[in-house]
Scaffold this motif. Structure first.
Motif, PDB file in Angstrom:
ATOM      1  N   ALA A   1       0.955  -0.685   0.162  1.00  0.00           N
ATOM      2  CA  ALA A   1      -0.087  -0.263  -0.163  1.00  0.00           C
ATOM      3  C   ALA A   1       0.422   1.285  -0.151  1.00  0.00           C
ATOM      4  CB  ALA A   1      -0.897  -0.017   0.698  1.00  0.00           C
ATOM      5  N   LEU A   2       1.701   1.370   0.765  1.00  0.00           N
ATOM      6  CA  LEU A   2       2.858   2.557   1.129  1.00  0.00           C
ATOM      7  C   LEU A   2       3.164   2.535  -0.824  1.00  0.00           C
ATOM      8  CD1 LEU A   2       4.098   5.338   2.023  1.00  0.00           C
ATOM      9  CD2 LEU A   2       6.258   3.257   3.535  1.00  0.00           C
ATOM     10  N   ALA A   3       3.747   1.406  -1.271  1.00  0.00           N
ATOM     11  CA  ALA A   3       4.080   1.491  -2.503  1.00  0.00           C
ATOM     12  C   ALA A   3       3.603   1.895  -2.791  1.00  0.00           C
ATOM     13  CB  ALA A   3       4.947   0.649  -3.088  1.00  0.00           C
ATOM     14  N   ARG A   4       2.591   1.985  -2.960  1.00  0.00           N
ATOM     15  CA  ARG A   4       1.373   2.284  -4.461  1.00  0.00           C
ATOM     16  C   ARG A   4       0.429   3.636  -3.836  1.00  0.00           C
ATOM     17  NH1 ARG A   4      -3.949   4.337  -5.182  1.00  0.00           N
ATOM     18  NH2 ARG A   4      -4.879   3.603  -6.662  1.00  0.00           N
ATOM     19  N   LEU A   5       0.721   4.079  -3.004  1.00  0.00           N
ATOM     20  CA  LEU A   5       0.716   5.245  -2.882  1.00  0.00           C
ATOM     21  C   LEU A   5       2.267   6.397  -2.730  1.00  0.00           C
ATOM     22  CD1 LEU A   5      -1.020   7.056  -1.100  1.00  0.00           C
ATOM     23  CD2 LEU A   5       0.389   7.743   0.736  1.00  0.00           C
ATOM     24  N   ILE A   6       3.542   6.104  -2.797  1.00  0.00           N
ATOM     25  CA  ILE A   6       4.412   6.836  -3.489  1.00  0.00           C
ATOM     26  C   ILE A   6       4.453   6.751  -4.913  1.00  0.00           C
ATOM     27  CG2 ILE A   6       7.586   6.382  -3.638  1.00  0.00           C
ATOM     28  CD1 ILE A   6       7.288   5.370  -0.752  1.00  0.00           C
ATOM     29  N   MET A   7       4.126   5.643  -5.612  1.00  0.00           N
ATOM     30  CA  MET A   7       3.666   5.835  -6.690  1.00  0.00           C
ATOM     31  C   MET A   7       2.919   6.512  -7.588  1.00  0.00           C
ATOM     32  SD  MET A   7       5.567   2.283  -8.166  1.00  0.00           S
ATOM     33  CE  MET A   7       3.260   1.324  -7.206  1.00  0.00           C
ATOM     34  N   ALA A   8       1.876   6.650  -6.396  1.00  0.00           N
ATOM     35  CA  ALA A   8       1.065   7.648  -7.227  1.00  0.00           C
ATOM     36  C   ALA A   8       0.971   9.411  -7.263  1.00  0.00           C
ATOM     37  CB  ALA A   8      -0.279   7.760  -6.490  1.00  0.00           C
ATOM     38  N   ALA A   9       1.930   9.026  -5.969  1.00  0.00           N
ATOM     39  CA  ALA A   9       2.405  10.340  -6.057  1.00  0.00           C
ATOM     40  C   ALA A   9       3.364  11.202  -6.155  1.00  0.00           C
ATOM     41  CB  ALA A   9       2.706  10.505  -4.391  1.00  0.00           C
ATOM     42  N   ARG A  10       4.304  10.640  -6.929  1.00  0.00           N
ATOM     43  CA  ARG A  10       5.680  10.380  -7.784  1.00  0.00           C
ATOM     44  C   ARG A  10       6.527  10.668  -7.263  1.00  0.00           C
ATOM     45  NH1 ARG A  10       4.680   8.548 -12.760  1.00  0.00           N
ATOM     46  NH2 ARG A  10       6.416   9.117 -13.671  1.00  0.00           N
TER      47      ARG A  10
END
Length: 379
Positions: free
Chosen positions: A261-270
């Motif tokens: 989930a944290l990886a998703r958040l980081i990628m979405a925030a670029r």
């Protein structure tokens, strides 16, 4: 499940957020019928207390939610979000002179209140109250945060018969496809050839092959490596857990879910980082090939480990994953795991335990956690 704000609607029902100390003055601004109705409902502006106000035909034309006093707001997060569960179906627009942090928290809390794990539900979801993104909030960022939270919850809530190592791999591969990341998996006997012997040892007794899932994203910036414990079910191995302790062991991959989930958040925030996600995914099962108490295993790092209890499997799979992650010399590496029950005994169920040998990083982590407990902005 899409946790999103409602589209801006000129007909949205105004939802007034009021403090106890400001209640009397606010009531003077209401038409007599509304004032009488709200007073008759015993509204005192307690944190999360709500009243829906109907017109003469019974249609909801306004609503009010209590902000509570300063002490209540300080000790309770997402208090205003209780309105999402108690108000009638409709689209609402939050009104009130709220500080930025309280407005952000109310908006995020409303999104999170909409989460339902309905994969196995036979009945349709009941209609619910929806919120238009309040002015001044970063709606996209809050929706991304809620989506990451929902992803973690969905993974943890899914029972082990439907979430094994292969399904955890598929979830990460899907995430990689969504954000243009690369993903490779080392599975079964190939773990030995890749010098990941501890992951293999813990998972080899299960018919669902153990694996190391490795996702990479970003080509510039500091290296950030996330490692998540992915024990999809933990029987305890040959040191079998009692039945009462085994009942919730589908959640033993909660560390992996959090890292994903944290990886998703980081990628979405670029974020401008070189992100790596490592998930050792195994099932700690009981069979003739299970590792045993007294076995001496050799880790990827070359250290030998004597197994005293096969229910201490998490530190084994993480040892190999962390050794692999360290070989890239990342600026920061964070490992997430469902920890030993001793952490809960020491700190209780509400405080997460963490460990680092970097005092500066520990101070930043504590200070940032304290700040973000009052603010939910993700930028």
């Amino acid at each position: 499940m899409a946790l999103t704000f409602a589209a801006p609607d000129a007909g949205a029902i105004p939802l007034h957020a009021v403090t106890p100390e400001g209640l009397e003055d606010w009531l003077t601004t209401r038409p007599d019928p509304q004032r009488g109705w709200i007073t008759a409902q015993g509204f005192r502006a307690r944190l999360g207390q709500t009243v829906a106000v109907p017109d003469a035909q019974g249609r909801i034309i306004a609503a009010v939610v209590g902000r509570g006093d300063a002490a209540a707001r300080a000790r309770t997060r997402f208090g205003l979000a209780r309105a999402a569960a108690t108000l009638p179906e409709g689209t609402y627009a939050l009104i009130g002179d709220l500080p930025d942090d309280e407005r952000d928290e109310a908006a995020l809390g409303w999104l999170l209140a909409g989460y339902r794990f309905d994969r196995y539900a036979r009945r349709a979801e009941a209609p619910r109250a929806r919120l238009v993104a309040p002015d001044g909030v970063d709606a996209a960022a809050l929706q991304s945060l809620a989506a990451a939270e929902a992803l973690a919850r969905d993974l943890i809530n899914t029972p082990a018969n439907d979430l094994g190592p292969a399904e955890l791999q598929a979830a990460i591969e899907g995430l990689a496809a969504d954000f243009g990341a690369t993903c490779t998996t080392t599975e079964g006997e190939a773990l030995l050839a890749a010098n990941l012997p501890l992951i293999h040892a813990v998972g080899r007794a299960s018919p669902r092959a153990p694996r190391l899932i490795d996702m990479a994203w970003g080509d510039s910036g500091p290296r950030l490596t996330l490692v998540g414990k992915g024990v999809v079910f933990d029987t305890g191995g040959l040191n079998l857990k009692p039945g009462a302790s085994m009942g919730l062991m589908k959640k033993d991959m909660g560390g992996a879910a959090t890292a994903i989930a944290l990886a998703r958040l980081i990628m979405a925030a670029r974020w401008p980082v070189r992100l790596r996600l490592l998930v050792p995914a195994v099932e700690n099962a009981v069979a003739g090939g299970a590792f045993r108490p007294g076995d001496i295993l050799t880790s990827r790092k070359g250290l030998t480990i004597e197994v005293n209890n096969t229910d201490a499997e998490g530190r084994l799979v993480l040892a190999d994953a962390l050794a692999l992650g360290a070989e890239d010399a990342p600026e920061v590496m964070v490992s997430f795991a469902t920890l030993t029950g001793a952490a809960r005994v020491a700190l209780g169920p509400e405080l997460p335990a963490f460990f680092t040998d970097d005092a500066a990083l520990a101070e930043v982590t504590v200070a940032t956690g304290a700040r973000l407990s009052k603010r939910v902005r993700v930028r």
